[in-house]
Motif scaffolding. Structure first.
Motif, short mmCIF file in Angstrom:
data_model
loop_
_atom_site.label_atom_id
_atom_site.label_comp_id
_atom_site.label_asym_id
_atom_site.label_seq_id
_atom_site.Cartn_x
_atom_site.Cartn_y
_atom_site.Cartn_z
N PHE A 62 0.83 -1.20 0.00
CA PHE A 62 0.00 0.00 0.00
C PHE A 62 0.87 1.26 0.00
N PHE A 63 1.79 1.37 0.94
CA PHE A 63 2.64 2.55 1.02
C PHE A 63 3.55 2.67 -0.21
N GLU A 64 4.06 1.52 -0.68
CA GLU A 64 4.98 1.57 -1.83
C GLU A 64 4.24 2.02 -3.09
N CYS A 65 2.99 1.59 -3.25
CA CYS A 65 2.22 2.05 -4.41
C CYS A 65 1.93 3.55 -4.34
N MET A 66 1.63 4.03 -3.14
CA MET A 66 1.41 5.47 -2.98
C MET A 66 2.67 6.26 -3.30
N GLU A 67 3.82 5.76 -2.88
CA GLU A 67 5.09 6.44 -3.19
C GLU A 67 5.37 6.40 -4.69
N LEU A 68 5.04 5.28 -5.33
CA LEU A 68 5.26 5.19 -6.78
C LEU A 68 4.37 6.17 -7.52
N LEU A 69 3.11 6.29 -7.10
CA LEU A 69 2.23 7.28 -7.73
C LEU A 69 2.76 8.69 -7.55
N LYS A 70 3.32 8.95 -6.39
CA LYS A 70 3.80 10.30 -6.10
C LYS A 70 4.94 10.71 -7.02
N GLU A 71 5.71 9.74 -7.50
CA GLU A 71 6.83 10.06 -8.39
C GLU A 71 6.35 10.60 -9.73
#
Length: 545
Positions: A62-71
């Motif tokens: 969950f957190f890793e996907c949110m960080e990927l979207l943020k990029e």
């Protein structure tokens, strides 16, 4: 102050405009969180990790996907999340999951309400030390039959609909005619006929056949011993693979047997026949007491070919009964076809053909001939390990003896078990159900539909049935296709550490993920609560239904 009022407008309007802008941004932020939640749920992926701190190199999907979207998302890059409304906590994730699952359930219930009736199927799976009861429903929507997972606990929103059928396994707690689940369920839904899962029934047919025929039980015990001999010992397994390589046989593994999945019995027999020479050579070379005992049993090659033939007949029915589109009438037609095929094998010609194939196979592999007399069993077996009743079966020395002592008893038992176990529905009602199938010769025949119509309180009109028959005959003549079902199958992926509420919601998202996928996005609910409250931030978000 007066000039500022003229230049920028009323202070109330200014605050309202700022507040509306904040709400719009927060909703955009929530749209991305819900999108990540639905994707993980649809793919059946875990959300959390052991360490979700900011210093961790793996904070979970969950957190890793949110960080990927943020990029790649300019909005997330510039948006400053309020410290009291990040919506990233485990509690918020569970709320998101529950909302997604509820939208799926609402969609199913809406389709079922339009259909007006449904059938229920229930089965359980062990989750650690507890049992999870999965409730699936079958209904028709837009001319298509659908099967969906409704819940892991209870039915929701379908109390007012008519249930026309119920299907469980054959356990007494569900099948009992007096105090079983099906009896209690019929108090609420009298029209809901009970059908024992036919796939389970077919497994029981084969299990009971083997229990009733001693040679059959001994034969499958022998197959299990062969599998154990070459799989539990790495040395024996390595010699088995080497023998296949030397003989130029395609590398293959033996198949373990299962009492609940009889399709593997046929695969086990085929695997033994494909590697028969390698098995025999390995047993001869190893020479241990167990190997000697197993090698001696290869004089009964007749059993390998017999059950290969019989189980090949039922294999097609196994696969047919597991199709999502099959109905009760088609299942009965399939059962009858299997019975007719088995009865056709009760002939001298088939018995002779089977015996001749056995002799030819024995000659190719230098096994003892099929009609060779057995040596008398030694009384002293101190140097041997005996795990099965080797040598205690009936002496089967010729074609006629094998036919009367083995082939015909197996065929008779299988046919009787099929007729008995596939006739749980009342004959008159079943006749009406079959008359609803376009493949039936009595399709829409009003004389056959009388009891069916009475059971479900349907007014059958002869003129309407005649028009329907002519219309469908015209459509078939014009090669019109029949709708088929697209059903998600239930997979056993239950986690021991997950809460029951989250488990049920994630199961709905994973198994019925196509409902999430086809919406393609999310929208805000104008009637919802303002999202600036951290505790009620999910209320204004609803899927684009």
């Amino acid at each position: 102050t007066f000039k500022l009022y003229n230049r920028h407008g009323n202070y109330a309007q200014i605050l309202t405009s700022a507040h509306a802008s904040d709400i719009a941004e927060r909703r955009e932020y929530l749209r991305r969180i819900v999108a990540v939640t639905s994707m993980l749920g649809r793919q059946g992926l875990s959300f959390c990790a052991n360490d979700e701190s900011s210093e961790s190199t793996n904070r979970g999907n969950f957190f890793e996907c949110m960080e990927l979207l943020k990029e790649f998302d300019p909005f997330l890059q510039r948006y400053n999340t309020p410290s009291n409304a990040t919506y990233l906590s485990p509690e918020s994730q569970n709320d998101m999951i529950e909302c997604c699952a509820q939208e799926i359930i609402n969609t199913m219930v809406s389709e079922m309400s339009k259909s007006g009736m449904y059938a229920i199927m229930a089965d359980e799976a062990r989750d650690g030390q507890s049992e999870q009861l999965a409730l699936c429903v079958r209904y028709v929507t837009e001319g298509t039959v659908k099967e969906c997972l409704l819940a892991l606990l209870q039915m929701r929103g379908v109390a007012g609909l008519k249930c026309v059928a119920q299907t469980y396994d054959g356990a007494a707690v569900t099948s009992g005619s007096k105090v079983g689940v099906q009896a209690h369920f019929r108090v609420l839904h009298p029209e809901a006929i009970y059908v024992h899962c036919y796939a389970h029934e077919l497994n029981l047919v084969l299990c009971h056949t083997c229990r009733a025929i001693p040679e059959a039980a001994e034969f499958f015990s022998f197959l299990e011993n062969v599998y154990s001999f070459f799989s539990t010992s790495l040395v024996n397994h390595h010699k088995f693979k080497e023998a296949q390589s030397k003989l130029g046989i395609a590398s293959a593994e033996l198949v373990q047997l299962s009492n609940t999945r009889w399709a593997c019995q046929l695969r086990s027999i085929n695997a033994v026949l494909d590697t028969l020479t390698a098995i025999f050579d390995c047993l001869s070379a190893i020479g241990s007491p167990m190997a000697v005992g197993l090698r001696a049993k290869f004089s009964t090659v007749y059993l390998l070919l017999t059950f290969q033939s019989l189980l090949s007949v039922t294999e097609g029915l196994h696969k047919f009964l597991q199709k999502e589109t099959v109905d009760l009438a088609e299942a009965c037609f399939g059962k009858q076809a299997v019975c007719d095929t088995l009865i056709d094998k009760c002939t001298d010609a088939f018995a002779t053909e089977l015996f001749d194939r056995t002799k030819a196979l024995c000659e190719v592999h230098n096994f003892p001939e099929a009609n060779a007399a057995r040596k008398r069993k030694q009384r002293k077996m101190g140097d041997f390990v005996v795990e099965t009743s080797l040598g205690l079966g009936t002496e089967l020395s010729c074609s006629q003896t094998k036919k009367t002592e083995l082939l015909l008893p197996c065929l008779d038992r299988m046919v009787c078990e099929l007729d008995q176990r596939f006739s749980t529905v009342d004959a008159g009602l079943l006749k009406g159900i079959q008359a609803c199938s376009p493949n039936s010769k009595n399709f829409l025949d009003t004389s056959c539909l009388t009891e069916f119509a009475k059971h479900y309180s349907i007014d059958v009109k002869t003129e309407e049935m005649l028009v329907a028959r002519n219309l469908l005959a015209w459509k078939r003549g014009n090669h019109s296709g029949c709708p088929h079902n697209s059903c998600e199958q239930l997979h056993s992926w239950l986690r021991k550490t997950m809460g029951q509420k989250s488990l049920a919601s994630l199961a709905a998202m994973s198994i019925e993920g196509e409902v999430l996928g086809r919406f393609g996005g999310f929208k805000t609910n104008p009637r919802g609560v303002c999202p600036d409250c951290p505790k009620r931030g999910l209320a204004p978000i609803s899927m684009n239904l």
